[in-house]
Scaffold this motif. Structure first.
Motif, PDB file in Angstrom:
ATOM      1  N   ASP A  49       2.077  32.624  -5.011  1.00  0.00           N
ATOM      2  CA  ASP A  49       1.256  31.506  -4.546  1.00  0.00           C
ATOM      3  C   ASP A  49       1.269  30.323  -5.496  1.00  0.00           C
ATOM      4  O   ASP A  49       0.963  29.197  -5.094  1.00  0.00           O
ATOM      5  CB  ASP A  49      -0.195  31.967  -4.345  1.00  0.00           C
ATOM      6  CG  ASP A  49      -0.339  32.984  -3.224  1.00  0.00           C
ATOM      7  OD1 ASP A  49       0.344  32.816  -2.194  1.00  0.00           O
ATOM      8  OD2 ASP A  49      -1.110  33.942  -3.382  1.00  0.00           O
TER       9      ASP A  49
ATOM     10  N   HIS B 212      -7.284  28.359  12.926  1.00  0.00           N
ATOM     11  CA  HIS B 212      -6.891  28.568  11.533  1.00  0.00           C
ATOM     12  C   HIS B 212      -5.369  28.664  11.375  1.00  0.00           C
ATOM     13  O   HIS B 212      -4.883  29.125  10.349  1.00  0.00           O
ATOM     14  CB  HIS B 212      -7.538  29.837  10.986  1.00  0.00           C
ATOM     15  CG  HIS B 212      -9.036  29.790  10.978  1.00  0.00           C
ATOM     16  ND1 HIS B 212      -9.826  30.918  10.926  1.00  0.00           N
ATOM     17  CD2 HIS B 212      -9.898  28.740  11.032  1.00  0.00           C
ATOM     18  CE1 HIS B 212     -11.104  30.566  10.952  1.00  0.00           C
ATOM     19  NE2 HIS B 212     -11.169  29.255  11.009  1.00  0.00           N
TER      20      HIS B 212
ATOM     21  N   THR C 218      -4.243  31.355   8.313  1.00  0.00           N
ATOM     22  CA  THR C 218      -5.284  31.594   7.312  1.00  0.00           C
ATOM     23  C   THR C 218      -6.216  32.671   7.845  1.00  0.00           C
ATOM     24  O   THR C 218      -6.876  32.478   8.869  1.00  0.00           O
ATOM     25  CB  THR C 218      -6.079  30.321   6.997  1.00  0.00           C
ATOM     26  OG1 THR C 218      -5.172  29.309   6.510  1.00  0.00           O
ATOM     27  CG2 THR C 218      -7.127  30.591   5.932  1.00  0.00           C
TER      28      THR C 218
ATOM     29  N   ASP D 267      -9.137  35.475   6.486  1.00  0.00           N
ATOM     30  CA  ASP D 267     -10.009  35.911   5.396  1.00  0.00           C
ATOM     31  C   ASP D 267      -9.753  35.078   4.136  1.00  0.00           C
ATOM     32  O   ASP D 267      -9.674  35.609   3.020  1.00  0.00           O
ATOM     33  CB  ASP D 267      -9.799  37.407   5.118  1.00  0.00           C
ATOM     34  CG  ASP D 267     -10.973  38.028   4.359  1.00  0.00           C
ATOM     35  OD1 ASP D 267     -12.106  37.574   4.561  1.00  0.00           O
ATOM     36  OD2 ASP D 267     -10.734  38.955   3.557  1.00  0.00           O
ATOM     37  N   ASP D 268      -9.569  33.770   4.336  1.00  0.00           N
ATOM     38  CA  ASP D 268      -9.356  32.787   3.259  1.00  0.00           C
ATOM     39  C   ASP D 268      -8.035  32.973   2.514  1.00  0.00           C
ATOM     40  O   ASP D 268      -7.851  32.398   1.424  1.00  0.00           O
ATOM     41  CB  ASP D 268     -10.506  32.822   2.246  1.00  0.00           C
ATOM     42  CG  ASP D 268     -11.820  32.325   2.834  1.00  0.00           C
ATOM     43  OD1 ASP D 268     -11.764  31.456   3.717  1.00  0.00           O
ATOM     44  OD2 ASP D 268     -12.882  32.827   2.433  1.00  0.00           O
ATOM     45  N   VAL D 269      -7.122  33.754   3.043  1.00  0.00           N
ATOM     46  CA  VAL D 269      -5.798  33.940   2.446  1.00  0.00           C
ATOM     47  C   VAL D 269      -4.761  33.328   3.373  1.00  0.00           C
ATOM     48  O   VAL D 269      -4.810  33.512   4.593  1.00  0.00           O
ATOM     49  CB  VAL D 269      -5.487  35.430   2.215  1.00  0.00           C
ATOM     50  CG1 VAL D 269      -4.061  35.613   1.699  1.00  0.00           C
ATOM     51  CG2 VAL D 269      -6.490  36.039   1.236  1.00  0.00           C
ATOM     52  N   GLN D 270      -3.811  32.578   2.797  1.00  0.00           N
ATOM     53  CA  GLN D 270      -2.774  31.939   3.600  1.00  0.00           C
ATOM     54  C   GLN D 270      -1.555  32.858   3.741  1.00  0.00           C
ATOM     55  O   GLN D 270      -1.127  33.507   2.783  1.00  0.00           O
ATOM     56  CB  GLN D 270      -2.363  30.615   2.981  1.00  0.00           C
ATOM     57  CG  GLN D 270      -3.431  29.535   3.078  1.00  0.00           C
ATOM     58  CD  GLN D 270      -2.908  28.157   2.714  1.00  0.00           C
ATOM     59  OE1 GLN D 270      -1.843  28.021   2.081  1.00  0.00           O
ATOM     60  NE2 GLN D 270      -3.639  27.129   3.102  1.00  0.00           N
TER      61      GLN D 270
END
Length: 386
Positions: free
Chosen positions: A105, A222, A376, A378-381
């Motif tokens: 990331d 999202h 996106t 659970d706030d993960v891309q």
């Protein structure tokens, strides 16, 4: 080869148990003559049945992925024998059948992993070779372990758990390429096709498997997409691509189907009207005779055709009924297609733990050199580049 999360967890647990039950010798004083700049061997574990190499990785600028090929091996100096790679813990294994990578990331991101090879002799200088043809491969030359200083047991789970793997890759299924990203035990898999169905779109088939231990939300709001144009290797233009919700696409389907129904009804109506009339053509000849003209008797012949149009009420009824039946069947078929498309279209869903959700959605097509889709969850891309 990809393994399920359960298989990977069982594999780590087996190492933990076996490490306590059988003889092992672990060493942290390791020197390497030549190695990839971003990697460092921090520990070597000689076990009764295999050799474990603990590696720490730091991502570099311009490098997004890390993997190891399934043909990687250890070679002892001055020995032609190769000790093959058996397992990789916390680092995906790449093969001809499946392309699997660790996805970083950010630059400077730390990542720990463990490689298990067939058992090698202790106190021997060795090389770890992934590919001698590729200078960017995971190759370590002249690995020397100081066996005079023995360390205590090093827990594999503790070593890798602080840097969980974010795995990406692809494989072939029924002739189609499926791309996936596995992060935090949430696996997003997609395949993409260009379709012309009530417009031209990138059609995305998506499957989300949830093993995170909690419920997660999948929402098209999202999901973002953008296209890229390049000059050489440099991006000179980016632009957003429209991700259609089920409601937006259904409106397009409904509008196009309504137009198709109208056009068919007009065509069938004209055909039915034409079938209500019959036409016939007859030829005729007319002769006239004049007596005592300037030049004597005169004879004249006239030739022509007569067209007759006849309205047939019975034929009109049958034609109209046939036209109505054709239009009705077509409309019913269109409705069935619309319902099928809507049923399979991806919508907002709560995905509970140990369940999965599948669907498809469309992105408005626009010509580009490359395009990217980012989910996106659970706030993960979860980014996919094409």
């Amino acid at each position: 080869m990809r393994r399920s999360l359960l298989q990977k967890n069982m594999l780590i647990m087996s190492f933990l148990v076996i490490g306590r039950l059988i003889g092992f010798a672990q060493y942290s004083n390791v020197s390497v003559e030549k190695f990839p700049v971003q990697m460092n061997i921090v520990h070597v574990d000689y076990r009764d049945s295999s050799t474990l190499v603990f590696v720490s990785y730091t991502s570099q600028k311009g490098v997004k992925y890390c993997t190891i090929n399934d043909r990687a091996c250890i070679q002892i100096k001055n020995n032609n024998k190769k000790y093959r790679l058996i397992h990789s813990i916390n680092l995906p294994i790449n093969s001809e059948a499946e392309k699997n990578y660790m996805l970083f990331d950010s630059v400077g991101q730390k990542h720990n992993f463990v490689l298990e090879f067939e058992k090698i002799p202790t106190a021997q200088v060795f090389d770890i070779i992934e590919s001698e043809k590729d200078p960017n491969s995971l190759n370590f030359y002249g690995v020397s372990v100081d066996t005079l200083k023995r360390d205590g047991f090093k827990d594999i789970n503790n070593f890798v758990s602080s840097t969980p793997v974010k795995e990406t890759g692809s494989y072939i299924k029924n002739g189609n390429t499926v791309y996936y990203i596995n992060s935090n035990n949430i696996i997003v898999s997609i395949s993409v096709h260009v379709i012309s169905q009530y417009g031209k779109y990138f059609n995305v088939n998506v499957d989300v498997k949830n093993f995170s231990g909690k419920s997660i939300l999948f929402s098209l709001s999202h999901v973002k997409a953008e296209g890229y144009f390049y000059i050489g290797d440099v991006v000179y233009e980016t632009y957003p691509l429209k991700v259609l919700t089920s409601t937006e696409y259904d409106k397009k389907v409904s509008s196009r189907q309504t137009l198709n129904n109208v056009l068919l009804a007009v065509g069938e109506g004209l055909s039915a009207a034409s079938a209500s009339y019959s036409r016939s053509a007859t030829s005729y000849t007319a002769n006239s005779h004049t007596v005592g003209g300037l030049y004597g008797n005169a004879y004249t012949s006239t030739y022509g055709y007569a067209n007759t149009v006849t309205y047939n009420s019975a034929a009109a009824y049958v034609a109209q009924q046939n036209a109505c039946a054709i239009c009705s069947n077509y409309a019913n078929g269109q409705n069935a297609i619309r319902q099928q498309l809507n049923d399979g279209y991806a919508k907002d869903n709560t995905i509970q733990n140990q369940t999965e959700y599948s669907g498809s959605f469309n992105i408005k097509y626009k010509q580009s050199d490359h395009f990217k889709i980012v989910f996106t969850i659970d706030d993960v891309q979860y980014p996919f580049m094409f």
